[in-house]
Scaffold this motif. Structure first.
Motif, PDB file in Angstrom:
ATOM      1  N   THR A  87       0.837  -1.203   0.000  1.00  0.00           N
ATOM      2  CA  THR A  87       0.000   0.000   0.000  1.00  0.00           C
ATOM      3  C   THR A  87       0.874   1.257   0.000  1.00  0.00           C
ATOM      4  O   THR A  87       0.626   2.207  -0.758  1.00  0.00           O
ATOM      5  CB  THR A  87      -0.922  -0.002   1.240  1.00  0.00           C
ATOM      6  OG1 THR A  87      -1.651  -1.230   1.257  1.00  0.00           O
ATOM      7  CG2 THR A  87      -1.890   1.157   1.229  1.00  0.00           C
ATOM      8  N   ARG A 138       2.721   1.806  -3.465  1.00  0.00           N
ATOM      9  CA  ARG A 138       1.827   2.382  -4.473  1.00  0.00           C
ATOM     10  C   ARG A 138       1.564   3.848  -4.217  1.00  0.00           C
ATOM     11  O   ARG A 138       1.582   4.669  -5.121  1.00  0.00           O
ATOM     12  CB  ARG A 138       0.453   1.709  -4.366  1.00  0.00           C
ATOM     13  CG  ARG A 138       0.287   0.489  -5.095  1.00  0.00           C
ATOM     14  CD  ARG A 138      -0.996  -0.146  -4.511  1.00  0.00           C
ATOM     15  NE  ARG A 138      -0.862  -1.558  -4.684  1.00  0.00           N
ATOM     16  CZ  ARG A 138      -1.035  -2.139  -5.853  1.00  0.00           C
ATOM     17  NH1 ARG A 138      -1.397  -1.446  -6.895  1.00  0.00           N
ATOM     18  NH2 ARG A 138      -0.844  -3.422  -5.986  1.00  0.00           N
ATOM     19  N   TYR A 139       1.269   4.153  -2.956  1.00  0.00           N
ATOM     20  CA  TYR A 139       0.915   5.524  -2.596  1.00  0.00           C
ATOM     21  C   TYR A 139       2.089   6.465  -2.870  1.00  0.00           C
ATOM     22  O   TYR A 139       1.920   7.561  -3.398  1.00  0.00           O
ATOM     23  CB  TYR A 139       0.517   5.580  -1.112  1.00  0.00           C
ATOM     24  CG  TYR A 139      -0.175   6.866  -0.729  1.00  0.00           C
ATOM     25  CD1 TYR A 139      -1.546   7.006  -0.894  1.00  0.00           C
ATOM     26  CD2 TYR A 139       0.551   7.944  -0.222  1.00  0.00           C
ATOM     27  CE1 TYR A 139      -2.186   8.185  -0.556  1.00  0.00           C
ATOM     28  CE2 TYR A 139      -0.079   9.132   0.122  1.00  0.00           C
ATOM     29  CZ  TYR A 139      -1.448   9.247  -0.051  1.00  0.00           C
ATOM     30  OH  TYR A 139      -2.086  10.420   0.280  1.00  0.00           O
ATOM     31  N   GLU A 189       2.316   7.424  -6.436  1.00  0.00           N
ATOM     32  CA  GLU A 189       1.206   8.201  -6.994  1.00  0.00           C
ATOM     33  C   GLU A 189       1.072   9.599  -6.392  1.00  0.00           C
ATOM     34  O   GLU A 189       0.710  10.540  -7.089  1.00  0.00           O
ATOM     35  CB  GLU A 189      -0.114   7.445  -6.769  1.00  0.00           C
ATOM     36  CG  GLU A 189      -0.297   6.295  -7.743  1.00  0.00           C
ATOM     37  CD  GLU A 189      -1.327   5.292  -7.269  1.00  0.00           C
ATOM     38  OE1 GLU A 189      -2.086   5.600  -6.325  1.00  0.00           O
ATOM     39  OE2 GLU A 189      -1.347   4.177  -7.834  1.00  0.00           O
ATOM     40  N   ARG A 190       1.339   9.719  -5.121  1.00  0.00           N
ATOM     41  CA  ARG A 190       1.110  10.981  -4.422  1.00  0.00           C
ATOM     42  C   ARG A 190       2.234  11.972  -4.746  1.00  0.00           C
ATOM     43  O   ARG A 190       3.412  11.650  -4.553  1.00  0.00           O
ATOM     44  CB  ARG A 190       1.072  10.709  -2.918  1.00  0.00           C
ATOM     45  CG  ARG A 190       1.034  11.924  -2.032  1.00  0.00           C
ATOM     46  CD  ARG A 190      -0.320  12.561  -2.052  1.00  0.00           C
ATOM     47  NE  ARG A 190      -0.425  13.637  -1.065  1.00  0.00           N
ATOM     48  CZ  ARG A 190      -1.459  14.474  -1.012  1.00  0.00           C
ATOM     49  NH1 ARG A 190      -2.458  14.346  -1.883  1.00  0.00           N
ATOM     50  NH2 ARG A 190      -1.511  15.411  -0.096  1.00  0.00           N
ATOM     51  N   LEU A 207       1.621   7.462   4.162  1.00  0.00           N
ATOM     52  CA  LEU A 207       0.325   7.891   3.617  1.00  0.00           C
ATOM     53  C   LEU A 207      -0.179   9.204   4.208  1.00  0.00           C
ATOM     54  O   LEU A 207      -1.270   9.660   3.859  1.00  0.00           O
ATOM     55  CB  LEU A 207      -0.738   6.802   3.819  1.00  0.00           C
ATOM     56  CG  LEU A 207      -0.871   5.807   2.660  1.00  0.00           C
ATOM     57  CD1 LEU A 207       0.347   4.902   2.599  1.00  0.00           C
ATOM     58  CD2 LEU A 207      -2.134   4.986   2.773  1.00  0.00           C
ATOM     59  N   TYR A 256      -7.861   2.789   3.699  1.00  0.00           N
ATOM     60  CA  TYR A 256      -6.687   1.923   3.540  1.00  0.00           C
ATOM     61  C   TYR A 256      -6.615   0.972   4.734  1.00  0.00           C
ATOM     62  O   TYR A 256      -7.157   1.255   5.793  1.00  0.00           O
ATOM     63  CB  TYR A 256      -5.404   2.765   3.441  1.00  0.00           C
ATOM     64  CG  TYR A 256      -5.352   3.593   2.182  1.00  0.00           C
ATOM     65  CD1 TYR A 256      -4.799   3.083   1.011  1.00  0.00           C
ATOM     66  CD2 TYR A 256      -5.885   4.883   2.161  1.00  0.00           C
ATOM     67  CE1 TYR A 256      -4.766   3.840  -0.155  1.00  0.00           C
ATOM     68  CE2 TYR A 256      -5.860   5.638   1.001  1.00  0.00           C
ATOM     69  CZ  TYR A 256      -5.308   5.110  -0.153  1.00  0.00           C
ATOM     70  OH  TYR A 256      -5.285   5.854  -1.305  1.00  0.00           O
TER      71      TYR A 256
END
Ligand code: FAD
Length: 390
Positions: free
Chosen positions: A266, A269-270, A273-274, A344, A353
């Protein structure tokens, strides 16, 4: 979040057989399809998703290594570990239900029970028709279960059981409880206590911030008449429950990797992308350090459990080796959950999440089945020969 990719940095899949991979992938697909979509809601509501019981039985999570003749899945220790890993990737509470059923209820009935007991209980537990619980911990005796006060008296045609157990997974919904209690000579025995026996009650423990999708409660025995045929005849003494814990702890060592993998996946990926300050946060060195350390620790834990699984299949794994893997892997998963949550930012605390749920769950996993401290002392005793518990 449901697009989970399992990290396999050192090509550990090459060490698995086709059967291991089939078992693992079956459990993985089931978790993705049935567990992950509903688990957050149940955890928020603090409710055990009973609808998952049938599926848990189907993927071999109830009695993974118990022979098929008794309804078990007849799998080896690595397959058992891989099932636990996949379940805990979904939720530690659901993995706990499977650990208790397999290693703490079916395990002692299979290993210490007689043929009638095996035939009566194991098929029902394997199919999920019955749920079991394991009563060792008491209000005044957690890390030191040998001090237990729950006791039974021989009344001629039955045993009379008195006392109470606390923090027992599945207690409020269990059909049968494996209860550890002392006889008049102070020797510990396992008794099979069934729901409906007069004087036996199982109140739920509320207000947990951890393992919310797993139901926990007390086992209270107020002059319970237990039939004599309900004693486990083939092992007694403190080592009887401790041997069951070895098998459960082994599964937890694998399970913790699942929770860590999900947090890492998780966060990775975050981080890609962020964007902040005009670039993905995964491009900042501080975030890369976190992610690099996570995958390193997961890889080390995978190697530890794979080797432990081989030793366990050969019947050579020691209690101290299992203890080390449980402690290391759970602490590793808890650290990763906390770091991943920070990656995150604010989103890390959201139920959108899985990370915060894993982090809270792992606070129980680091405490039950021997606390982190107790496992350090077990390794300490093993390497020095000096007993810190005395
Ligand atoms: P204590 O033993 O009181 O320990 C408190 C603190 O003191 C800990 O930090 C511990 O590490 C430390 N400590 C204790 N002794 C020493 C020592 N010698 N040296 C240094 N430090 C020490 N039990 C069951 O029998 N069946 C179950 O199904 C079950 N499910 C559980 C589910 C959940 C959600 C939880 C939270 C617990 C569950 N437990 C279950 C109980 C669990 O196994 C105990 O909580 C655990 O063994 C610790 O006991 P305790 O909580 O009494 O802590």
């Amino acid at each position: 979040p449901d697009l989970f990719q399992a990290p396999d940095y050192y090509q550990l899949d090459d060490l698995l057989t086709d059967e291991h991979k089939l078992v693992r992938n079956t459990a993985r697909d089931w978790v993705k399809k049935y567990l992950s979509p509903i688990i957050e809601e149940y955890a928020q509501r603090s409710e055990f998703p009973k609808s998952l019981v049938g599926g848990l039985a189907e993927v071999g999570a109830f009695g993974s290594y118990i022979p098929e003749a008794y309804g078990g899945a007849g799998l080896d220790q690595i397959s058992y570990g891989l099932i636990m890993q996949e379940l805990e990737r979904g939720d530690s509470g659901i993995r706990s239900t499977a650990s208790v059923q397999t290693s703490l209820v079916m395990g002692p009935i299979y290993n210490y029970g007689n043929e009638e007991q095996r035939k009566k209980y194991l098929p029902k537990l394997a199919s999920g028709e019955w749920i079991g619980s394991f009563g060792l911990t008491e209000p005044n005796h957690g890390s030191n279960p040998g001090g237990m006060e729950t006791k039974f008296k021989d009344m001629g045609d039955h045993f009379l059981l008195n006392g109470s157990k606390m923090w027992i997974s599945n207690a409020p919904i269990c059909d049968v409880a494996v209860v550890w209690a002392k006889n008049e000579e102070g020797r510990i025995h396992g008794l099979l206590v069934e729901r409906g026996m007069k004087g036996f009650s199982t109140p739920e423990t509320k207000n947990k911030w951890s393992l919310r999708a797993s139901i926990t409660g007390e086992l209270i025995f107020d002059n319970v008449k237990v039939p004599k045929e309900n004693i486990l005849p083939n092992k007694s003494g403190l080592s009887a429950p401790l041997k069951c814990l070895d098998n459960a702890r082994y599964g937890i060592a694998w399970g913790a990797i699942g929770a860590a993998m999900d947090c890492y996946d998780t966060a990775l990926r975050y981080a890609k992308e962020r964007t902040q300050f005009g670039k993905p946060i995964g491009q900042f060195q501080l975030q890369q350090k976190k992610l690099a350390e996570m995958i390193t620790e997961i890889t080390k834990a995978q190697l530890l459990t794979w080797r432990l699984g081989v030793l366990k299949n050969e019947g050579k794994a020691t209690s101290a080796q299992i203890s080390m893997a449980k402690r290391n892997n759970v602490a590793m998963a808890l650290d990763i959950a906390r770091e991943a949550r920070q990656v995150l930012g604010a989103m890390g605390i959201s139920g959108e999440y899985s990370i915060m749920r894993h982090a809270m769950n792992l606070e129980s996993v680091v405490t039950y089945e021997g606390t982190h401290d107790v496992h350090l002392l077990i390794t300490g005793l093993d390497i020095t020969g000096l007993n810190a518990f005395k």
